[in-house]
Structures are given as structure tokens and as C-alpha cells.
Design an enzyme around this catalytic site. Sequence first.
Site, PDB file in Angstrom:
ATOM      1  N   CYS A  82      39.061 -19.745 -71.614  1.00  0.00           N
ATOM      2  CA  CYS A  82      39.878 -20.240 -70.502  1.00  0.00           C
ATOM      3  C   CYS A  82      39.474 -19.535 -69.210  1.00  0.00           C
ATOM      4  O   CYS A  82      39.130 -18.366 -69.228  1.00  0.00           O
ATOM      5  CB  CYS A  82      41.355 -19.937 -70.754  1.00  0.00           C
ATOM      6  SG  CYS A  82      42.073 -20.915 -72.078  1.00  0.00           S
ATOM      7  N   CYS A 163      44.657 -18.902 -80.932  1.00  0.00           N
ATOM      8  CA  CYS A 163      44.280 -19.436 -79.626  1.00  0.00           C
ATOM      9  C   CYS A 163      45.232 -20.576 -79.296  1.00  0.00           C
ATOM     10  O   CYS A 163      45.450 -21.464 -80.110  1.00  0.00           O
ATOM     11  CB  CYS A 163      42.843 -19.935 -79.678  1.00  0.00           C
ATOM     12  SG  CYS A 163      42.399 -20.969 -78.274  1.00  0.00           S
ATOM     13  N   TYR A 315      23.749 -43.075 -73.294  1.00  0.00           N
ATOM     14  CA  TYR A 315      24.182 -41.734 -73.722  1.00  0.00           C
ATOM     15  C   TYR A 315      25.419 -41.908 -74.625  1.00  0.00           C
ATOM     16  O   TYR A 315      26.453 -41.319 -74.380  1.00  0.00           O
ATOM     17  CB  TYR A 315      24.530 -40.845 -72.529  1.00  0.00           C
ATOM     18  CG  TYR A 315      23.506 -40.851 -71.415  1.00  0.00           C
ATOM     19  CD1 TYR A 315      22.447 -39.940 -71.410  1.00  0.00           C
ATOM     20  CD2 TYR A 315      23.600 -41.766 -70.369  1.00  0.00           C
ATOM     21  CE1 TYR A 315      21.509 -39.960 -70.393  1.00  0.00           C
ATOM     22  CE2 TYR A 315      22.664 -41.786 -69.353  1.00  0.00           C
ATOM     23  CZ  TYR A 315      21.629 -40.871 -69.356  1.00  0.00           C
ATOM     24  OH  TYR A 315      20.715 -40.881 -68.342  1.00  0.00           O
ATOM     25  N   CYS A 412      31.016 -35.607 -66.960  1.00  0.00           N
ATOM     26  CA  CYS A 412      31.652 -34.315 -67.232  1.00  0.00           C
ATOM     27  C   CYS A 412      31.255 -33.297 -66.171  1.00  0.00           C
ATOM     28  O   CYS A 412      31.573 -32.125 -66.285  1.00  0.00           O
ATOM     29  CB  CYS A 412      31.293 -33.822 -68.632  1.00  0.00           C
ATOM     30  SG  CYS A 412      29.535 -33.695 -68.895  1.00  0.00           S
TER      31      CYS A 412
HETATM   32  N1  SAH Z   1      29.635 -41.137 -74.918  1.00  0.00           N
HETATM   33  C1  SAH Z   1      29.702 -40.206 -76.012  1.00  0.00           C
HETATM   34  C2  SAH Z   1      28.916 -38.898 -75.811  1.00  0.00           C
HETATM   35  C3  SAH Z   1      28.591 -38.471 -74.429  1.00  0.00           C
HETATM   36  S1  SAH Z   1      27.881 -36.849 -74.370  1.00  0.00           S
HETATM   37  C4  SAH Z   1      31.142 -39.916 -76.349  1.00  0.00           C
HETATM   38  O1  SAH Z   1      32.032 -40.145 -75.552  1.00  0.00           O
HETATM   39  O2  SAH Z   1      31.405 -39.461 -77.454  1.00  0.00           O
HETATM   40  C5  SAH Z   1      26.268 -37.194 -73.788  1.00  0.00           C
HETATM   41  C6  SAH Z   1      25.317 -37.673 -74.852  1.00  0.00           C
HETATM   42  O3  SAH Z   1      24.062 -37.927 -74.242  1.00  0.00           O
HETATM   43  C7  SAH Z   1      25.037 -36.678 -75.971  1.00  0.00           C
HETATM   44  O4  SAH Z   1      25.317 -37.303 -77.194  1.00  0.00           O
HETATM   45  C8  SAH Z   1      23.528 -36.371 -75.841  1.00  0.00           C
HETATM   46  O5  SAH Z   1      22.902 -36.179 -77.084  1.00  0.00           O
HETATM   47  C9  SAH Z   1      23.018 -37.608 -75.162  1.00  0.00           C
HETATM   48  N2  SAH Z   1      21.785 -37.479 -74.367  1.00  0.00           N
HETATM   49  C10 SAH Z   1      21.340 -36.407 -73.679  1.00  0.00           C
HETATM   50  N3  SAH Z   1      20.222 -36.719 -72.999  1.00  0.00           N
HETATM   51  C11 SAH Z   1      19.951 -38.021 -73.253  1.00  0.00           C
HETATM   52  C12 SAH Z   1      18.920 -38.927 -72.824  1.00  0.00           C
HETATM   53  N4  SAH Z   1      17.971 -38.531 -72.003  1.00  0.00           N
HETATM   54  N5  SAH Z   1      18.970 -40.190 -73.275  1.00  0.00           N
HETATM   55  C13 SAH Z   1      19.949 -40.605 -74.109  1.00  0.00           C
HETATM   56  N6  SAH Z   1      20.931 -39.798 -74.549  1.00  0.00           N
HETATM   57  C14 SAH Z   1      20.939 -38.521 -74.130  1.00  0.00           C
END
Ligand code: SAH
Length: 516
Positions: A82, A163, A315, A412
Site C-alpha cells: 500500500c 493483510c 492484449y 492501467c
Molecule cells: N484484457 C485482459 C488482460 C490485460 S493485461 C484482462 O482484462 O484480463 C495486458 C495483456 O497484454 C497481458 O496479458 C500481456 O501478456 C499482454 N501483452 C503484452 N504485450 C503484448 C503485445 N505486444 N501484444 C499482445 N499482447 C501483449
Amino acid sequence: MEYKKNDLLTVTIEDMGHDGEGIGKVDGYTVFVKDTVIGDKVQAKIMKAKKNYGYARLVEIMEPSKDRVEPRCAYARQCGGCQIQALSYEKQLAYKQQKIENNLIRIGGFQKEEIPMQPIIGMEDPYHYRNKAQFPVGCDKEGHLIAGFYAGRTHSIISNRKCYLGVEVNEQILNLVLAHMEAYDIPAYDETTGKGLVRHVLIRYGFQSKEIMVCLVVNGSRIPGAEDLIAKLREIPGMTSISLNINREKTNVILGRKGKVLWGQEYITDTIGPIAYQISPQSFYQVNPVQTQKLYEKALEYAGLEGNETVWDLYCGIGTISLFLAQKAKQVYGVEIVPAAIEDAKRNATLNHITNAEFFVGKAEEVLPEKYEKEGIYADVIVVDPPRKGCEESVLATMVKMQPKRIVYVSCDSATLARDLKYLRGEGYEVKKVQGVDQFPHTVHVETVVLLSKDYALEHSGLKVSNLYISQIKRKCGIGGGKNYNLPKSEDSRQPQCPLEKEKAIREAFKYFGIS
Ligand code: SAH
């Protein structure tokens, strides 16, 4: 005024930085003081001095801010988990809202009035929200076994089995595991020597299913007295999966590649909204399911789906957002770099009887251009949820070429978000809504969902669509103009052919003006 190391100064905190550190000014000199909040008047000691600014350590709070609260956790200050527990939750939310807005202004080049900020979505009860905890196990100075959390920026363990961000059953599980280790004389792993057995205890909890997973990460392949430990853990209601994860490497990475089920299943199941997910020790899964549901509902709302859309989810991880979108879309395509996550995504699609989601393994910056250039793929809506570093510019460029009606950007890290929004705005996408969601109360992190859209019909001149192209597409659509209307002299003429993205824009415009 310039200060030097070890100088003591009195400062009023006026702002908070990106890592939650307090910021104040004394005679034009800026000081960063960790563990302070806006409104505190403190005495601080300079630890590192630069010409115009310095980093100082909190010595004494002289007048506490009216927004300062007593942290629930006794270790809030030392623990790396935290950063802002000493700030009232209401002000934490205000801080996060401000952080998003500031980044959009500073990095994204937006004017404050232009940002359609929605009020941030917080938690009703901002404690016990994490469904996953990974406790390092070690020894204290007297050689007693301890489990807890790493102190900020270090690998020394603060002994703490309770925690407030995790679920309450964590403490009971840790007590059982540590008592078992004591009874069987099982040593904790020692990072410096690479000796010892138990490295971490990983616990996952399904908030909806109430299923519990316990996974001991060991520097070996078995655990002494396993049957005994299993018997005790099984008494905890909801226990579903007990396993070992084997990690013999001298590394900071918590999990090794191999797992071994000791009892029950390899995975637990949980649901977010109507979608069920199977989660194994290795799976990525959002840690705050209550807020995740709100986040995905927003993303779904912003996607504005009516049932006929083709949607790309870049992603996509284990397909959490993809499967959410698939409920309302005609077809969803997910792209993710980690092959194991795509396997989870496919399995989760099957588990939920979802047949309109397809997943591709690869980098978004490679898969998307390839599919677009070679296969001429199409998107009504594109959703992205990149890691902290944001999207590669080439991904954004391809997205723009694909000309989706809407882009939903889940982020994020609002700094890289701001950078990417600046690019998309430069390409004609308008930012329609910016929504912060507090997924991680008491930390400085904040998630943001942004809706962008583009109105093609009004964009014609901007796109430099020639009359030639318009007539080509009119012919394709079988619209008016008579036989010789703008017809090229011969069919294999050298006249340029309308590129795909312009064809799309023109078709959009036809639809918009009701002439198709
Ligand atoms: N949308 C998902 C996860 C998002 S986290 C959810 O909400 O659960 C971001 C994700 O992007 C991770 O899983 C990571 O492995 C992936 N990632 C990272 N670099 C990437 C790239 N160049 N191309 C595709 N995916 C990627």
C-alpha cells in the site's frame, strides 16, 4: 534557497506525486516526502539534494492533514503493498481522478474543459478486495518462520499474516502452513543461499464460487508430511485445489513452470458477471473481481454493441473482456502474446458455450497489421487493454487504418494512455468519455476506460476522398448515375483503385446520408 543532505526543514504538503509521495515547497525549493499526504505540515530531513528539488524523509508530522486517517494496517508505512492508506478513501479517489486528468493535460495535450471526465468509480468497502495473495516465507533474526510481504523496494519480509487487502481466510491458511512447517522441521527458502524448501504460499479465492486454492511454491519436488497438511487444509470450507509449484531457480520470479496437484483440482472456477473462468495457479486473472466487473461493464457499454458488430480485443489476456463482449457482438477476435493465456481463453470460451470468439497468439503489433494488410480484416469496434507501456505506435496506426466506429481504451497507466490518446486524436478520433475505476484501493494505481469515436460521414474532405473513388464505390453498391456515369474508359484501366479504408468511409457516408 538551496538545501543539502541532512538539512531539516518544515514543509506543508500541497500535492501528491505519481507514487503517492507528498510534495511541498519551501522558498521555491521542491521537496518530495514519502508517507505524507496533502495538507500535512511536517518536519522532514533531506536525504538526496538536487539544485531545485530534493527527496526528504518524514521526521515528524507537526500538524496532520484533515484528510489523514489512521491506517488499519500497522505495517502500512513499511509495506510495499500500500502507498496511500493514510489518506481518507474519499481523497484517494479524488487523487486518482486528478492523476488521470493531469496526465491527459500534461502528456496528452488536452485542455481541462475538453476532457469528458466521469466521476471515478470507487468501492463501497475498500478492504479485503484481492482474490489472490502471494506470501513470501522466510525467517526472522531469531530464526523463527515468518510469512508476510516485502518491504517497499526490498526483499526483506515484513511478518504479517493479516493483510487488509486480502481475504480473511488467508491468515488461517498461513497459520496452518507455518505450523506444519514447524512440526515437520521444513525450512523456508533462503534467497541469498538458494537453500531451504518453501518459497511462497499462493492463495486464490473465488469471490462468487467461494472456492479456495492453496499452492506452495517449493525449491524441491515434494513436501514432508503432505497427507497431514492436506487433511488440515481440507477442513477449510471451500477448499478446492491444493498443489505444489516447483521452482528451483535462483530468481525473483515467483512461480516455476511445473505444477503438481496434491489434492482436488488443478484450478478453481469463478465468475465475473455471467461469465465463468477457470483459474490455475499460473493463470493471469484480475485481482479485484468486484471492480473488474464494473470496469468490463463500462467497456461493454462504451463498445455500444447491438449484435451485428465485429470486435477486436487487443492484449486480451485470458479473454476476459473478449468473452464479455461476445455476449453482445456478432464476432470477437482476441490477440494476446502469451500462448498459455490464449489456451485459457479458448477453454473459457468453451466453458461458457461461446462460439463467436476466436483467439490469436502473437504480438498485437504483428498480428493486427498482418491480418489487416493480408486478409483485409474489418472492425466495427476495437478494444485495447495494453500493459503499462501502452500501445506500440504501429498498433495505433493500424487501428486508425481499420477505421472502427469506436475505440475503447482500457488502461492501467494513465501516462501512456494520455500519449496514445494524443496520437488517436491527431488521427481524427474524438475522446467522448473518460472513466476512472479504482481497482486497487490504498495503492496509487488506477484503471481508466476511454471511449473514442469518429464520425466518418462528416470527414470526407479531411480524408481526401476523390470523386473517382466515390463513383467506384457507387458502382460497387449499384447506386444510380446511369451506365456511363464516371465509368473508366476500360475496366483494366490504370486508374487508382479506392483503398479499403476509404471504401469503408464512403460506404459509411452513403449509409449516413441514406443513399445505400
Ligand atoms: N484484457 C485482459 C488482460 C490485460 S493485461 C484482462 O482484462 O484480463 C495486458 C495483456 O497484454 C497481458 O496479458 C500481456 O501478456 C499482454 N501483452 C503484452 N504485450 C503484448 C503485445 N505486444 N501484444 C499482445 N499482447 C501483449
